[in-house]
Design an enzyme around this catalytic site. Structure first.
Site, PDB file in Angstrom:
ATOM      1  N   ASP A  13       0.819  -1.222   0.000  1.00  0.00           N
ATOM      2  CA  ASP A  13       0.000   0.000   0.000  1.00  0.00           C
ATOM      3  C   ASP A  13       0.853   1.271   0.000  1.00  0.00           C
ATOM      4  O   ASP A  13       0.447   2.296   0.555  1.00  0.00           O
ATOM      5  CB  ASP A  13      -0.959   0.031   1.208  1.00  0.00           C
ATOM      6  CG  ASP A  13      -1.857  -1.197   1.264  1.00  0.00           C
ATOM      7  OD1 ASP A  13      -2.246  -1.680   0.199  1.00  0.00           O
ATOM      8  OD2 ASP A  13      -2.156  -1.657   2.377  1.00  0.00           O
ATOM      9  N   LYS A  16       2.292   2.014  -5.057  1.00  0.00           N
ATOM     10  CA  LYS A  16       3.028   1.465  -6.210  1.00  0.00           C
ATOM     11  C   LYS A  16       2.220   1.562  -7.495  1.00  0.00           C
ATOM     12  O   LYS A  16       2.770   1.859  -8.547  1.00  0.00           O
ATOM     13  CB  LYS A  16       3.352  -0.024  -5.981  1.00  0.00           C
ATOM     14  CG  LYS A  16       4.371  -0.288  -4.913  1.00  0.00           C
ATOM     15  CD  LYS A  16       4.642  -1.774  -4.781  1.00  0.00           C
ATOM     16  CE  LYS A  16       3.439  -2.593  -4.364  1.00  0.00           C
ATOM     17  NZ  LYS A  16       2.899  -2.308  -3.044  1.00  0.00           N
ATOM     18  N   GLY A  40      -3.775  -4.881  -3.957  1.00  0.00           N
ATOM     19  CA  GLY A  40      -4.798  -3.932  -4.366  1.00  0.00           C
ATOM     20  C   GLY A  40      -4.100  -2.706  -4.897  1.00  0.00           C
ATOM     21  O   GLY A  40      -3.452  -1.990  -4.146  1.00  0.00           O
TER      22      GLY A  40
HETATM   23  P1  IMP Z   1      -2.220 -12.651   2.766  1.00  0.00           P
HETATM   24  O1  IMP Z   1      -1.265 -12.190   1.716  1.00  0.00           O
HETATM   25  O2  IMP Z   1      -3.654 -12.470   2.398  1.00  0.00           O
HETATM   26  O3  IMP Z   1      -1.906 -14.056   3.208  1.00  0.00           O
HETATM   27  O4  IMP Z   1      -2.013 -11.722   4.064  1.00  0.00           O
HETATM   28  C1  IMP Z   1      -0.825 -11.758   4.833  1.00  0.00           C
HETATM   29  C2  IMP Z   1      -0.485 -10.371   5.363  1.00  0.00           C
HETATM   30  O5  IMP Z   1      -0.098  -9.535   4.284  1.00  0.00           O
HETATM   31  C3  IMP Z   1      -1.651  -9.661   6.039  1.00  0.00           C
HETATM   32  O6  IMP Z   1      -1.129  -8.888   7.113  1.00  0.00           O
HETATM   33  C4  IMP Z   1      -2.199  -8.761   4.950  1.00  0.00           C
HETATM   34  O7  IMP Z   1      -2.871  -7.645   5.476  1.00  0.00           O
HETATM   35  C5  IMP Z   1      -0.928  -8.376   4.233  1.00  0.00           C
HETATM   36  N1  IMP Z   1      -1.111  -8.052   2.814  1.00  0.00           N
HETATM   37  C6  IMP Z   1      -1.250  -8.925   1.798  1.00  0.00           C
HETATM   38  N2  IMP Z   1      -1.332  -8.278   0.634  1.00  0.00           N
HETATM   39  C7  IMP Z   1      -1.227  -6.972   0.892  1.00  0.00           C
HETATM   40  C8  IMP Z   1      -1.200  -5.804   0.063  1.00  0.00           C
HETATM   41  O8  IMP Z   1      -1.273  -5.852  -1.170  1.00  0.00           O
HETATM   42  N3  IMP Z   1      -1.073  -4.626   0.721  1.00  0.00           N
HETATM   43  C9  IMP Z   1      -0.943  -4.552   2.066  1.00  0.00           C
HETATM   44  N4  IMP Z   1      -0.952  -5.609   2.870  1.00  0.00           N
HETATM   45  C10 IMP Z   1      -1.092  -6.821   2.293  1.00  0.00           C
END
Ligand code: IMP
Length: 434
Positions: A13, A16, A40
């Site tokens: 976040d 990028k 996202g």
């Molecule tokens: P996962 O990737 O859904 O397994 O989440 C693992 C950790 O990475 C969590 O703390 C999420 O909030 C964080 N996370 C995963 N993708 C993103 C992203 O694109 N932006 C910010 N945090 C992320």
């Protein structure tokens, strides 16, 4: 720009998507190489806002080839939904290619994500519940279904026939009550495969051809260095490698092609999800509210959860510079600090009377670290239009304290700031040209 990699330096976040969109103007190819729909990326074009989870950020530009590489895990329904959305808004999106080696996120991955998180209690990462962890577990465990299988009904049926009962047992063992329907999953995914088949190809070969022709390639990192499975704050990060080296592996090219490594950092720090965060400003503190609410609000693009916010952490960023081999920095959300009298930057930690300059591996040590701050003069708040006006005029028009802040970051991190962003729109992004 032969091949440029854009990487998040913090917890994702960082903005990028916007930097990539800015650079995509000059790129012939944009490549996603890791992560999945947990990412996202918000892109603003004029008044229009787009939030992509799987589509590469160059998709809105007709002449740009967009590749989803082998290192990405793909949830077909989500990808099709995004494709339909951009098409409905007037973008044909025919400029997409998907690696036949990319893995597929299946319905049981999402179920297992929720069950695993619940069982982990305080060791849960607060995942996006998109099934990312379990999909990468299956990839490494060799239970995976790849895009080449998704478009081959016989292979898909055979794999699901074997794997679904195993996953069913796992769900039950973890206390879940969901009942999987192997035939239903197969039918649904054969249909997804038919719709995605025109895009599926050997993207490694495609990319090699593009590079040989001298095309300008932009590698679009997702998440951030401190969520990386190897270099991030384990176990509170994500399940893929989010660092520059992963671009070669996740796109199927040799590392010698990676030229410019541009790291994106917010002028402060924020994150969604759990884990130690030394510079966090907790609660309803005035500065925390300012950082969260100014400039569109700090809410996760994928989950809409309020982000935890804090000051910029140079201990963390020094590590990011090192593990990515950065050649340049892009600093975003500088406008959000506008209106604060003083801004702070953490230059080191202190723990039990000891100065710590390198980011620790142990979460226990990290949670005991107290930030040591350098205070700098702040700069005034401005309207979006005023910031855009400043960005148009270039570096010399930046408020003096902001310029000093950027010079301070360069001196601390030993990397030039090449791009600064002072607002959400494309017009508020400026190249500092070094
Ligand atoms: P996962 O990737 O859904 O397994 O989440 C693992 C950790 O990475 C969590 O703390 C999420 O909030 C964080 N996370 C995963 N993708 C993103 C992203 O694109 N932006 C910010 N945090 C992320």
């Amino acid at each position: 720009m032969p091949a440029t990699v854009v990487i998040g330096l913090q917890f994702g976040d960082e903005g990028k998507g916007k930097i990539i969109d800015f650079l995509a103007e000059r790129a012939d190819v944009v490549v996603r190489f890791q992560g999945g729909a947990n990412a996202g990326h918000t892109v603003q074009v004029g008044e229009d806002l787009y939030a992509f989870h799987l589509l590469p950020s160059g998709i809105l530009r007709k002449r740009t080839l967009n590749i989803i590489g082998n290192g990405v895990v793909i949830e077909p329904a989500q990808l099709l939904k995004e494709l339909e959305e951009v098409r409905a808004r007037g973008h044909p999106a025919e400029n997409l290619r998907i690696s036949d080696r990319a893995h597929v996120v299946l319905p049981y991955h999402k179920i297992l994500d929720g069950l695993e998180e619940a069982l982990k209690g305080g060791l849960g990462a607060g995942t996006t519940l998109r099934g990312i962890g379990p999909a990468f577990e299956d990839k490494v465990g060799r239970f995976g279904v790849r895009m080449c299988d998704l478009v081959d009904p016989d292979v898909l049926r055979e794999k699901l026939r074997r794997f679904v009962p195993i996953k069913q047992r796992m769900i039950a063992a973890l206390g879940g009550s969901d009942v999987l329907d192997a035939d239903g999953i197969a039918r649904e995914h054969i249909a997804f495969g038919e719709r995605l088949a025109p895009f599926v190809t050997d993207t490694s070969v495609l990319l090699e051809t593009q590079l040989a022709k001298g095309k300008r390639v932009l590698f679009e990192g997702a998440q951030g260095t401190h969520l990386c499975i190897d270099h991030g704050i384990y176990p509170f990060g994500t399940s893929s490698n989010c660092v520059a080296g992963a671009a070669a592996v996740g796109a199927g090219i040799g590392p010698r092609h990676l030229g410019e490594i541009l790291g994106v950092a917010k002028a402060f720090t924020s994150r969604v999800g759990a884990g130690p965060f030394p510079t966090e400003i907790e609660g309803r503190d005035e500065t925390a509210v300012h950082l969260r609410e100014t400039g569109g609000g700090e809410y996760g693009t994928t989950t809409r959860r309020p982000r935890r916010v804090g000051w910029i952490d140079l201990v963390m960023l020094r590590m990011s510079v090192r593990v990515n081999g950065l050649t340049g920095l892009a600093v975003t959300k500088l406008d959000v600090l506008g209106g604060l009298d003083r801004v702070r930057a953490c230059t080191a930690y202190e723990r039990k009377g000891e100065r710590i300059r390198e980011f620790p591996a142990s979460m226990r040590v990290l949670s005991e670290c107290v930030p040591v701050y350098k205070e700098l003069k702040g700069w005034p708040a401005q309207s979006e239009e005023e910031w855009e006006g400043i960005a148009r005029k270039g570096k010399r028009a930046l408020p003096d304290p902001m310029r000093r802040y950027l010079t301070f970051l360069e001196a601390q991190l030993k990397v030039p700031v090449r791009i600064a962003s002072v607002g959400r729109s494309r017009a508020a992004t400026m190249s500092l040209g070094r």
